[in-house]
Motif scaffolding. Sequence first.
Motif, PDB file in Angstrom:
ATOM      1  N   VAL A  12       0.860  -1.183   0.000  1.00  0.00           N
ATOM      2  CA  VAL A  12       0.000   0.000   0.000  1.00  0.00           C
ATOM      3  C   VAL A  12       0.896   1.231   0.000  1.00  0.00           C
ATOM      4  O   VAL A  12       1.655   1.445   0.950  1.00  0.00           O
ATOM      5  CB  VAL A  12      -0.934   0.005   1.219  1.00  0.00           C
ATOM      6  CG1 VAL A  12      -1.798   1.264   1.218  1.00  0.00           C
ATOM      7  CG2 VAL A  12      -1.797  -1.235   1.219  1.00  0.00           C
ATOM      8  N   PRO A  13       0.852   1.996  -1.005  1.00  0.00           N
ATOM      9  CA  PRO A  13       1.696   3.190  -1.049  1.00  0.00           C
ATOM     10  C   PRO A  13       1.206   4.243  -0.058  1.00  0.00           C
ATOM     11  O   PRO A  13       0.132   4.125   0.519  1.00  0.00           O
ATOM     12  CB  PRO A  13       1.542   3.674  -2.503  1.00  0.00           C
ATOM     13  CG  PRO A  13       0.207   3.179  -2.920  1.00  0.00           C
ATOM     14  CD  PRO A  13       0.009   1.872  -2.204  1.00  0.00           C
ATOM     15  N   GLU A  14       2.032   5.228   0.154  1.00  0.00           N
ATOM     16  CA  GLU A  14       1.661   6.309   1.068  1.00  0.00           C
ATOM     17  C   GLU A  14       0.392   6.995   0.545  1.00  0.00           C
ATOM     18  O   GLU A  14       0.286   7.320  -0.635  1.00  0.00           O
ATOM     19  CB  GLU A  14       2.804   7.322   1.164  1.00  0.00           C
ATOM     20  CG  GLU A  14       2.538   8.402   2.200  1.00  0.00           C
ATOM     21  CD  GLU A  14       3.708   9.360   2.333  1.00  0.00           C
ATOM     22  OE1 GLU A  14       3.590  10.341   3.076  1.00  0.00           O
ATOM     23  OE2 GLU A  14       4.741   9.099   1.682  1.00  0.00           O
ATOM     24  N   GLY A  15      -0.552   7.141   1.406  1.00  0.00           N
ATOM     25  CA  GLY A  15      -1.837   7.725   1.004  1.00  0.00           C
ATOM     26  C   GLY A  15      -2.859   6.678   0.634  1.00  0.00           C
ATOM     27  O   GLY A  15      -4.028   6.998   0.398  1.00  0.00           O
ATOM     28  N   GLY A  16      -2.451   5.372   0.551  1.00  0.00           N
ATOM     29  CA  GLY A  16      -3.371   4.292   0.297  1.00  0.00           C
ATOM     30  C   GLY A  16      -3.399   3.866  -1.156  1.00  0.00           C
ATOM     31  O   GLY A  16      -2.775   4.472  -2.030  1.00  0.00           O
ATOM     32  N   ALA A  17      -4.139   2.770  -1.404  1.00  0.00           N
ATOM     33  CA  ALA A  17      -4.311   2.236  -2.752  1.00  0.00           C
ATOM     34  C   ALA A  17      -5.794   2.088  -3.025  1.00  0.00           C
ATOM     35  O   ALA A  17      -6.591   1.791  -2.125  1.00  0.00           O
ATOM     36  CB  ALA A  17      -3.602   0.894  -2.880  1.00  0.00           C
ATOM     37  N   VAL A  59      -7.790   1.840   0.264  1.00  0.00           N
ATOM     38  CA  VAL A  59      -7.291   0.946   1.319  1.00  0.00           C
ATOM     39  C   VAL A  59      -6.038   1.576   1.897  1.00  0.00           C
ATOM     40  O   VAL A  59      -5.081   1.884   1.174  1.00  0.00           O
ATOM     41  CB  VAL A  59      -6.984  -0.456   0.756  1.00  0.00           C
ATOM     42  CG1 VAL A  59      -6.306  -1.317   1.821  1.00  0.00           C
ATOM     43  CG2 VAL A  59      -8.266  -1.116   0.262  1.00  0.00           C
ATOM     44  N   TYR A  60      -6.021   1.760   3.216  1.00  0.00           N
ATOM     45  CA  TYR A  60      -4.923   2.452   3.884  1.00  0.00           C
ATOM     46  C   TYR A  60      -3.857   1.488   4.443  1.00  0.00           C
ATOM     47  O   TYR A  60      -2.719   1.895   4.629  1.00  0.00           O
ATOM     48  CB  TYR A  60      -5.464   3.341   5.007  1.00  0.00           C
ATOM     49  CG  TYR A  60      -6.388   4.410   4.472  1.00  0.00           C
ATOM     50  CD1 TYR A  60      -5.882   5.574   3.907  1.00  0.00           C
ATOM     51  CD2 TYR A  60      -7.768   4.237   4.528  1.00  0.00           C
ATOM     52  CE1 TYR A  60      -6.742   6.562   3.407  1.00  0.00           C
ATOM     53  CE2 TYR A  60      -8.624   5.209   4.045  1.00  0.00           C
ATOM     54  CZ  TYR A  60      -8.101   6.363   3.473  1.00  0.00           C
ATOM     55  OH  TYR A  60      -8.953   7.321   2.969  1.00  0.00           O
ATOM     56  N   GLU A  61      -4.267   0.254   4.705  1.00  0.00           N
ATOM     57  CA  GLU A  61      -3.302  -0.769   5.145  1.00  0.00           C
ATOM     58  C   GLU A  61      -3.906  -2.144   4.929  1.00  0.00           C
ATOM     59  O   GLU A  61      -5.126  -2.286   4.821  1.00  0.00           O
ATOM     60  CB  GLU A  61      -2.899  -0.585   6.611  1.00  0.00           C
ATOM     61  CG  GLU A  61      -4.035  -0.829   7.589  1.00  0.00           C
ATOM     62  CD  GLU A  61      -3.586  -0.786   9.040  1.00  0.00           C
ATOM     63  OE1 GLU A  61      -2.605  -1.505   9.363  1.00  0.00           O
ATOM     64  OE2 GLU A  61      -4.203  -0.051   9.835  1.00  0.00           O
ATOM     65  N   ARG A  69      -8.014  -2.055   5.335  1.00  0.00           N
ATOM     66  CA  ARG A  69      -8.717  -1.081   6.189  1.00  0.00           C
ATOM     67  C   ARG A  69      -9.166   0.093   5.319  1.00  0.00           C
ATOM     68  O   ARG A  69      -8.338   0.767   4.664  1.00  0.00           O
ATOM     69  CB  ARG A  69      -7.806  -0.600   7.311  1.00  0.00           C
ATOM     70  CG  ARG A  69      -8.492   0.342   8.287  1.00  0.00           C
ATOM     71  CD  ARG A  69      -7.570   0.692   9.450  1.00  0.00           C
ATOM     72  NE  ARG A  69      -6.396   1.420   9.002  1.00  0.00           N
ATOM     73  CZ  ARG A  69      -6.354   2.741   8.760  1.00  0.00           C
ATOM     74  NH1 ARG A  69      -7.452   3.493   8.893  1.00  0.00           N
ATOM     75  NH2 ARG A  69      -5.227   3.316   8.375  1.00  0.00           N
ATOM     76  N   ILE A  70     -10.475   0.375   5.307  1.00  0.00           N
ATOM     77  CA  ILE A  70     -11.027   1.462   4.486  1.00  0.00           C
ATOM     78  C   ILE A  70     -11.403   2.668   5.333  1.00  0.00           C
ATOM     79  O   ILE A  70     -11.677   3.750   4.786  1.00  0.00           O
ATOM     80  CB  ILE A  70     -12.244   0.978   3.683  1.00  0.00           C
ATOM     81  CG1 ILE A  70     -13.363   0.506   4.610  1.00  0.00           C
ATOM     82  CG2 ILE A  70     -11.826  -0.143   2.726  1.00  0.00           C
ATOM     83  CD1 ILE A  70     -14.659   0.093   3.884  1.00  0.00           C
TER      84      ILE A  70
END
Length: 230
Positions: A135-140, A193-195, A210-211
């Motif tokens: 998951v990149p910074e800021g989410g995917a 998705v944040y993580e 995690r949304i």
Amino acid sequence: MIDKNPYENYDEVDIPDFGSKKDPSLTDEIDRSIFKMDDEDEEYYDDNEYDEGPKYRKVKQPAITAAIVIMVALLIMSIVGLAFGLAKKKAYDALKAEYDQYVTKATANESTLNTKIADLEKQIADLTKGPETNVPEGGAVYQVAATNGLAVRSGASANNGFADYDKLPDDIKNMCDANEGAVYINYGSTFTVYETTTEKYSEGTRIWGRIADNAWVCLKTNDDDYCVKQ
């Protein structure tokens, strides 16, 4: 002149006869009963009473033989018991030595076995572990591919209950249906998705994303993708 004893000159001397013959000059015969002891006196002067010699009790020969037989039997039993005890002691020492050798060997192998077990557990964990989603910074961004939608859980496990709909962000609420506490995100919805995290269960693994705070959806179960990364 001193008169000599007539016995010194061996002169013959007449000794009066105290027999049963009566002397005409005596009125009665001499009473000899005074020289005879009574029966009680005879018992008192019993010769056996003054026998100071040692007295021995006579033991019968069968009794002696029986005593000897018993002593011999006891001696034999003692010898047999001693031999039996020595044999048992020898057997015990042999078993004790064998046991000590086994314990030493087992202790030496214990650390090796523990190391092997740890390696096997790590290999099993690696094999059952699902692929991690970066998951990149800021989410995917993901899109729901499950036609029936996805349950929104309060934690990254199917054992967790549904998320609290009222606490979800408005953009997530607009994608979800809530009915009697059950919350589902609709098919085709796109979210961030944040993580991610992996859950192991009896049939394999699940990957959760995690949304929102306390809101998770299942992205993948084993080889089945429920969401597609955009």
